[in-house]
Design an enzyme around this catalytic site. Structure first.
Site, PDB file in Angstrom:
ATOM      1  N   HIS A   1     -90.106  32.281  41.202  1.00 49.95           N
ATOM      2  CA  HIS A   1     -89.521  32.858  42.417  1.00 49.95           C
ATOM      3  C   HIS A   1     -89.817  34.351  42.477  1.00 49.95           C
ATOM      4  CE1 HIS A   1     -87.180  29.176  43.011  1.00 49.95           C
ATOM      5  NE2 HIS A   1     -86.897  29.230  41.724  1.00 49.95           N
TER       6      HIS A   1
ATOM      7  N   THR B   1     -83.131  36.340  49.206  1.00 48.33           N
ATOM      8  CA  THR B   1     -83.958  35.321  48.576  1.00 48.33           C
ATOM      9  C   THR B   1     -83.203  34.747  47.374  1.00 48.33           C
ATOM     10  OG1 THR B   1     -85.038  37.019  47.227  1.00 48.33           O
ATOM     11  CG2 THR B   1     -86.117  36.403  49.289  1.00 48.33           C
ATOM     12  N   TYR B   2     -83.835  33.794  46.683  1.00 44.82           N
ATOM     13  CA  TYR B   2     -83.163  33.087  45.586  1.00 44.82           C
ATOM     14  C   TYR B   2     -82.702  34.075  44.526  1.00 44.82           C
ATOM     15  CZ  TYR B   2     -82.142  29.175  42.478  1.00 44.82           C
ATOM     16  OH  TYR B   2     -81.514  28.261  41.680  1.00 44.82           O
ATOM     17  N   HIS B   3     -81.439  33.948  44.127  1.00 44.07           N
ATOM     18  CA  HIS B   3     -80.808  34.941  43.255  1.00 44.07           C
ATOM     19  C   HIS B   3     -80.851  34.570  41.776  1.00 44.07           C
ATOM     20  CE1 HIS B   3     -78.019  31.885  44.556  1.00 44.07           C
ATOM     21  NE2 HIS B   3     -77.247  32.125  43.512  1.00 44.07           N
ATOM     22  N   ARG B   4     -81.313  33.378  41.439  1.00 39.73           N
ATOM     23  CA  ARG B   4     -81.453  32.991  40.028  1.00 39.73           C
ATOM     24  C   ARG B   4     -82.922  33.111  39.650  1.00 39.73           C
ATOM     25  NH1 ARG B   4     -77.432  29.244  41.849  1.00 39.73           N
ATOM     26  NH2 ARG B   4     -75.460  29.567  40.742  1.00 39.73           N
TER      27      ARG B   4
END
Length: 421
Positions: free
Chosen positions: A91, A45-48
């Site tokens: 997120h 999934t989104y890493h930031r």
């Protein structure tokens, strides 16, 4: 007594960067580059993100997987983790998208993927349990102590297997029992400076101080390194001479960017603008007023710190010591690229600290003459090593033109800077 060690939460950006730095010795920009490729391939999934939340549907999939290690590894209720202050919950935490996939093909991607996979699964496992013991001994009025521990149940360490857990058990002791000292080794210790920051500890410090966001942690360090303000010595981060000089200047001029409270406060105000709690123009006006005042103060400090005892041979003004891309040099305090507005004198710094006139590189002339000033065109080289011709007077704009080696004028097309979405 038995101590239960809390489970690690799933990865946010800061903890992902810290883990990769500790386990693999990676710099933050490499970790983000590898994570970006995993995200683009759909593996994670989104890493930031600074969230430690995983959607309930996927939490249930993790718990189903954990039962494969034995029911004792599955907590009665799903583990929940509190987000840190100022966290933005846009997120999920950084997790794998498919638990069935345990590895990927690329070597670096596989290292980071397996670390994320293990952290994802371990976040929903039971606590590690250790039996801890301690004892105190009295020797001629002095109290000596010893402690030990032993793993009773490995819990989440069953999956998160980085590092080692060693047992240090104390023998069975009875209160009041007399023991004999076999050997006493005295040591003397002195006060030591704090350890240098590492990629791990600097990101942890940024997070504690409220500076930066998940998307900027790696770019902060990369910018400092690209500008030669810091350098990596093995795993440690050391300030360069240029970085120390820049810091001294910022501290001397009390610049707002060196104020940790100001920087963290501005981050918070930007969040408040997004939440429509404060007016954007009010925040920007306050920032601009402080910045404008600091720039003016900085100019005075810069001249004060850089002025030298040498005079310019052209106009007799004071020479300033400046820092350029290739190191320090002297420049006239009235320096200007426009001849009618100032002085264009610059000089190198000699071994004795005195100015040495710069020696201009000899021009290599071609047989072709400039059509405007009738001077021989100079042979120059581009960044790729290819040759082209240019007039020696092009800086005065009287002969602004470039030619190929046969004398044919080179036409440059203006790039369209308009962004398309």
């Amino acid at each position: 007594k038995t101590i239960a060690t809390s489970t690690y939460p799933p990865f946010a950006t800061s903890t992902l960067l810290q883990a990769a730095a500790t386990i693999y010795g990676w710099k933050s920009d490499k970790t983000m580059r590898v994570a970006q490729s995993l995200y683009q391939s759909g593996a994670i999934t989104y890493h930031r993100t600074d969230s430690v939340h995983i959607v309930p549907e996927f939490v249930q999939l993790i718990r189903n997987h954990v039962t494969g290690y034995g029911t004792k590894y599955l907590p009665t209720q799903p583990n929940k983790f509190a987000s840190k202050k100022q966290s933005q919950e846009a997120h999920e935490a950084c997790r794998v998208t498919d638990l069935v996939v345990t590895q990927v093909s690329d070597a670096d991607q596989n290292k980071l993927y397996q670390t994320i996979w293990k952290r994802t699964v371990a976040s929903q496992m039971a606590k590690l349990e250790q039996a801890s013991s301690s004892a105190e001994f009295e020797v001629k009025g002095h109290i000596l102590a010893a402690s030990g521990s032993k793993v009773i149940f490995d819990g989440w360490r069953k999956v998160w297997d980085y590092g080692t857990l060693s047992d240090t058990e104390l023998p069975v002791l009875i209160v009041g029992e007399k023991v004999k000292a076999i050997q006493i080794t005295p040591t003397q210790k002195f006060t030591e400076p704090p350890n240098r920051y590492t990629s791990n500890s600097i990101i942890k410090k940024l997070e504690e101080q409220g500076i930066g966001r998940p998307s900027t942690y790696s770019s902060i360090l990369k910018t400092l390194e690209d500008r030669k303000y810091i350098d990596h010595k093995k795993k440690n981060i050391a300030a360069t001479d240029l970085g120390i000089k820049v810091t001294d200047f910022l501290v001397e001029s009390n610049f707002c960017f060196i104020d940790v409270g100001f920087t963290a406060g501005l981050e918070e105000k930007l969040d408040q603008i997004a939440q429509k709690k404060v007016d954007k123009l009010t925040v920007l006006t306050e920032f601009w007023d402080r910045l404008k005042k600091d720039i003016e103060a900085g100019k005075g400090v810069r001249n004060k710190l850089s002025v030298t005892s040498f005079n310019c041979p052209k106009c007799n003004s004071s020479l300033l010591k400046k820092q350029g891309r290739f190191g320090e040099f002297f420049a006239c305090s009235k320096y200007s690229t426009k001849k009618d507005e100032g002085c264009d004198y610059t000089a190198n710094i000699g071994d004795d600290g005195k100015p040495i006139a710069k020696i201009k590189a000899a021009y290599k002339e071609s047989a072709i003459l400039c059509k405007n000033c009738k001077e021989p065109l100079i042979i120059r080289q581009n960044k790729k090593g290819g040759e082209y011709l240019g007039c020696r007077n092009w800086r005065d704009r009287s002969c602004a033109g470039f030619f190929d080696t046969e004398g044919k004028k080179i036409e440059f097309k203006k790039k369209n800077k308009k962004k398309t979405w």
